[in-house]
Motif scaffolding. Structure first.
Motif, PDB file in Angstrom:
ATOM      1  N   LEU A  58       0.830  -1.196   0.000  1.00  0.00           N
ATOM      2  CA  LEU A  58       0.000   0.000   0.000  1.00  0.00           C
ATOM      3  C   LEU A  58       0.874   1.259   0.000  1.00  0.00           C
ATOM      4  N   VAL A  59       1.903   1.263   0.831  1.00  0.00           N
ATOM      5  CA  VAL A  59       2.839   2.394   0.866  1.00  0.00           C
ATOM      6  C   VAL A  59       3.520   2.539  -0.497  1.00  0.00           C
ATOM      7  N   TYR A  60       3.954   1.423  -1.054  1.00  0.00           N
ATOM      8  CA  TYR A  60       4.596   1.446  -2.381  1.00  0.00           C
ATOM      9  C   TYR A  60       3.635   1.982  -3.444  1.00  0.00           C
ATOM     10  N   ALA A  61       2.376   1.560  -3.377  1.00  0.00           N
ATOM     11  CA  ALA A  61       1.381   2.017  -4.360  1.00  0.00           C
ATOM     12  C   ALA A  61       1.199   3.528  -4.275  1.00  0.00           C
ATOM     13  N   THR A  62       1.119   4.060  -3.068  1.00  0.00           N
ATOM     14  CA  THR A  62       0.920   5.502  -2.935  1.00  0.00           C
ATOM     15  C   THR A  62       2.169   6.285  -3.340  1.00  0.00           C
ATOM     16  N   GLU A  63       3.346   5.743  -3.056  1.00  0.00           N
ATOM     17  CA  GLU A  63       4.576   6.433  -3.438  1.00  0.00           C
ATOM     18  C   GLU A  63       4.816   6.423  -4.941  1.00  0.00           C
ATOM     19  N   THR A  64       4.289   5.422  -5.629  1.00  0.00           N
ATOM     20  CA  THR A  64       4.512   5.298  -7.079  1.00  0.00           C
ATOM     21  C   THR A  64       3.219   5.504  -7.868  1.00  0.00           C
ATOM     22  N   ARG A  65       2.257   6.204  -7.303  1.00  0.00           N
ATOM     23  CA  ARG A  65       0.953   6.355  -7.950  1.00  0.00           C
ATOM     24  C   ARG A  65       1.039   7.068  -9.295  1.00  0.00           C
ATOM     25  N   ASN A  66       2.056   7.872  -9.525  1.00  0.00           N
ATOM     26  CA  ASN A  66       2.201   8.590 -10.795  1.00  0.00           C
ATOM     27  C   ASN A  66       2.928   7.769 -11.859  1.00  0.00           C
ATOM     28  N   GLN A  67       3.391   6.574 -11.500  1.00  0.00           N
ATOM     29  CA  GLN A  67       4.154   5.746 -12.438  1.00  0.00           C
ATOM     30  C   GLN A  67       3.288   4.717 -13.146  1.00  0.00           C
ATOM     31  N   GLY A  68       2.015   4.739 -12.932  1.00  0.00           N
ATOM     32  CA  GLY A  68       1.111   3.808 -13.604  1.00  0.00           C
ATOM     33  C   GLY A  68       0.808   2.583 -12.764  1.00  0.00           C
ATOM     34  N   GLY A  69      -0.349   1.998 -13.037  1.00  0.00           N
ATOM     35  CA  GLY A  69      -0.748   0.774 -12.356  1.00  0.00           C
ATOM     36  C   GLY A  69      -1.182   0.979 -10.927  1.00  0.00           C
TER      37      GLY A  69
END
Length: 189
Positions: A58-69
Motif C-alpha cells: 500500500l505504501v509502495y502504491a501511494t509512493e509510485t501512484r504517478n508511475q502507472g498501475g
C-alpha cells in the motif's frame, strides 16, 4: 608465526552451521511436542506476514501512484491485507488452507532436497541430504492423504519433523566438513 585466515574462516562457518543445526533440532522437538500450539503459531505468523506485506504494498502504491498501475497496486495490497485479516480472524479456515499449502511446499522441498542430495553425491555423507529429502517428501504426501481430518495438529507436527531432520542433516554435513578441515590441517602441518 603465520595464521591461516581461510582455515579460521572455514572453522567459524562450520561451527556456525553446526550451532544452527543443533538449534533446528531443538526447535523441531519443541514443535513436535506442542503440535497444536505450533500449528496456531504458524498460521498466525503467516497472517501477520500477509498483513505486513499488504501495508508495505500500500505504501509502495501511494509512493509510485504517478508511475502507472496505481489501481492494480492498490487492489493487490488490499488482497494481501484482506487475506491476512481473514486468516487472523478465522484461524481454523486458515489452518485448513495452510495445511494444503504446506503439503505442496513439503512435496516441492522434498524433490529439491533429493536433487541437491544427488548433486552432493561425490561428498562423503551425502546420504544425510538424501534422507532429509525422502523424509520431507513423505511428510508432504502424508498431508495430502490425511487432509482435512488431522489439520489442527498436523501442521505443527510435520513442520517440527521437517525442522528436526533439517537440523540433523545440517549437523551431519557440518561434522563432515569439520572432519575434512581437521584432516586438511593434519596433512599440511
Amino acid at each position: 608465526m603465520t595464521t591461516n585466515v581461510s582455515g579460521d574462516a572455514n572453522k567459524k562457518d562450520t561451527n556456525r552451521s553446526l550451532i544452527i543445526g543443533v538449534l533446528l533440532i531443538v526447535l523441531g522437538i519443541v514443535a513436535i511436542a506442542l503440535p497444536s500450539i505450533s500449528t496456531i503459531f504458524a498460521e498466525t505468523w503467516f497472517a501477520l506476514i500477509l498483513i505486513s506485506s499488504g501495508f508495505a504494498k500500500l505504501v509502495y502504491a501511494t509512493e509510485t501512484r504517478n508511475q502507472g498501475g496505481f489501481v492494480w497496486k492498490l487492489l493487490l495490497s488490499g488482497l494481501y491485507i484482506a487475506t491476512g485479516i481473514m486468516l487472523f480472524v478465522y484461524p481454523l479456515n486458515g489452518i485448513l488452507t495452510l495445511t494444503l499449502l504446506l503439503g505442496s511446499f513439503l512435496l516441492t522441498e522434498g524433490v529439491f532436497e533429493l536433487i541437491l542430495a544427488f548433486r552432493l553425491r561425490p561428498q562423503q555423507n551425502w546420504t544425510w541430504a538424501l534422507g532429509n529429502g525422502i523424509v520431507t517428501l513423505i511428510l508432504g504426501a502424508m498431508i495430502w492423504f490425511q487432509f482435512p481430518f488431522n489439520a489442527p495438529w498436523l501442521i505443527g507436527t510435520l513442520v517440527g519433523v521437517s525442522i528436526l531432520f533439517t537440523g540433523i542433516s545440517r549437523v551431519g554435513l557440518s561434522l563432515n566438513a569439520r572432519s575434512a578441515l581437521n584432516q586438511s590441517e593434519a596433512t599440511s602441518a
